[in-house]
Write an enzyme that holds these catalytic residues in place. Structure first.
Site, short mmCIF file in Angstrom:
data_model
loop_
_atom_site.label_atom_id
_atom_site.label_comp_id
_atom_site.label_asym_id
_atom_site.label_seq_id
_atom_site.Cartn_x
_atom_site.Cartn_y
_atom_site.Cartn_z
N ARG A 240 24.60 18.31 60.65
CA ARG A 240 23.37 18.35 59.86
C ARG A 240 22.14 17.87 60.65
NH1 ARG A 240 27.52 18.42 57.01
NH2 ARG A 240 28.24 16.97 58.62
N THR A 241 22.26 16.72 61.29
CA THR A 241 21.07 16.14 61.93
C THR A 241 20.60 17.06 63.06
OG1 THR A 241 22.05 14.01 61.41
CG2 THR A 241 20.12 13.99 62.83
N LYS B 272 28.16 12.59 85.93
CA LYS B 272 28.24 12.14 87.33
C LYS B 272 27.87 10.68 87.47
CE LYS B 272 26.30 16.61 88.62
NZ LYS B 272 25.02 17.18 89.05
N ARG C 152 20.72 10.80 69.42
CA ARG C 152 21.87 10.15 68.78
C ARG C 152 22.75 9.59 69.88
NH1 ARG C 152 25.58 12.58 64.01
NH2 ARG C 152 23.65 12.01 62.92
N HIS D 52 20.19 5.00 60.81
CA HIS D 52 20.01 6.46 60.77
C HIS D 52 18.76 6.71 59.92
CE1 HIS D 52 20.76 10.63 60.95
NE2 HIS D 52 22.03 10.68 60.55
N1 CP Z 1 24.46 13.04 57.82
C1 CP Z 1 24.67 13.21 59.15
O1 CP Z 1 24.19 12.43 59.98
O2 CP Z 1 25.45 14.28 59.43
P1 CP Z 1 25.79 14.75 60.92
O3 CP Z 1 26.64 13.67 61.55
O4 CP Z 1 26.54 16.05 60.76
O5 CP Z 1 24.51 14.91 61.66
#
Ligand code: CP
Length: 311
Positions: free
Chosen positions: A58-59, A87, A108, A136
């Protein structure tokens, strides 16, 4: 809501702790105007780097969609296997290199504080797309947007957070975000996966009313929002410990028999089996629309951080 969208300029989005109530309301207003087609911030000529050192559906896809629909473009890293991280290149050198090409970075990473580190060494906006078990914030913002859309307000709501409240970063960010709106929280989790003390201390200091419960049945008729999270299997050191708690809470249609009319069931996704697929057909199920809301909220966040024209 017509909140001003140009409160003191946010440079990065790393933690919900850094985001004022005014910023949250202005982002919701901005996202709703984007969704209504009233404005379309112009991102043409801008390049967003999507650096995903951890998996995402999603993100990643909603940022990619958000950027491209605003006329911008992306360069992407999913997993570090095809880059020079393999590397032995350091995170700092990777970031400094990507900065030579991109106008902003969405990152992320499995290490708590990685996005903060990036924001401290880079002179372009850094958006935290999840750092380990910590934060998040873009998820929290799309969650706020979803709650506002379904409830018509963020104020004075009764919200249950259920599941892995210790290792799940979305609930940390969302609890901090909602704490400015006089919520009543119920936290339900297996004993070793409770909301971290530092979050509970922050809530106490702000006078937020919260209760930790094991049995969710008595609270269900009182809820406006139930926010269910996955047990974070990948963050357990011992698989047997995960097996013991993985099915602690399973939401079925029967569990939701006595909910209020305005009740909505949310989940950041991915789910494993904590909400059965039979629930998907119920009018309360909001998790896929919640994921859809991520596109306009992420467009709003990018517009604000890049100071795009939103008039
Ligand atoms: N909600 C969320 O962070 O989903 P993903 O891990 O799929 O990005």
């Amino acid at each position: 809501m017509n909140q001003p969208v140009n409160s003191p300029q946010m440079k990065h989005l790393v933690s919900m702790r850094d985001v004022t109530k005014e910023d949250m309301l202005s982002l919701i207003d901005l996202a709703s105007r984007i969704e209504a087609g009233q404005i379309k911030p112009d991102l043409s000529g801008k390049l967003g780097a999507l650096l995903f050192f951890e998996p995402s559906t999603r993100t990643y896809f909603s940022f990619d969609t958000a950027i491209k629909r605003l006329g911008g473009n992306t360069l992407a890293m999913t997993g570090s296997g095809s880059t020079s991280v393999k590397k032995g290149e350091s995170l700092a050198d990777t970031l400094m290199t990507v900065r030579q090409y991109a106008d902003f970075i969405v990152m992320r990473h499995k290490i708590e504080g990685a996005a903060r580190f990036a924001s401290e060494i880079l002179d372009i906006p850094v958006i935290n797309a999840g750092d380990g078990t910590n934060q998040h914030p873009t998820q929290a913002m799309l969650d706020l947007y979803s709650i506002h859309k379904t409830q018509g307000t963020l104020e004075n709501l009764t919200v249950a957070m259920i599941g892995d409240l210790r290792l799940g970063r979305t609930v940390h960010s969302l609890a901090q975000a909602l704490s400015d709106f006089n919520p009543k929280f119920y936290f339900a989790s297996p004993r070793h996966l409770q909301m971290p003390k530092y979050i509970k201390d922050e809530l106490k200091n702000k006078g937020v009313d919260f209760e930790e419960v094991e049995d969710i049945k008595p609270i269900i008729p009182h809820l406006d929002i139930m926010y269910v999270t996955r047990i974070q299997k990948e963050r357990f050191a011992v698989l047997e410990d995960y097996e013991k708690v993985k099915d602690a809470y399973i939401i079925t249609p029967e569990v939701l028999e006595n909910v209020k009319e305005n009740f909505r069931l949310m989940h950041p996704l991915p789910r494993v089996n904590e909400i059965t697929v039979e629930v998907d057909k119920m009018p309360y199920a909001y998790y896929f629309r919640q994921a859809r809301n991520g596109v306009v909220m992420r467009q709003a966040i990018i517009a604000k951080l890049l100071n795009l024209d939103v008039n």
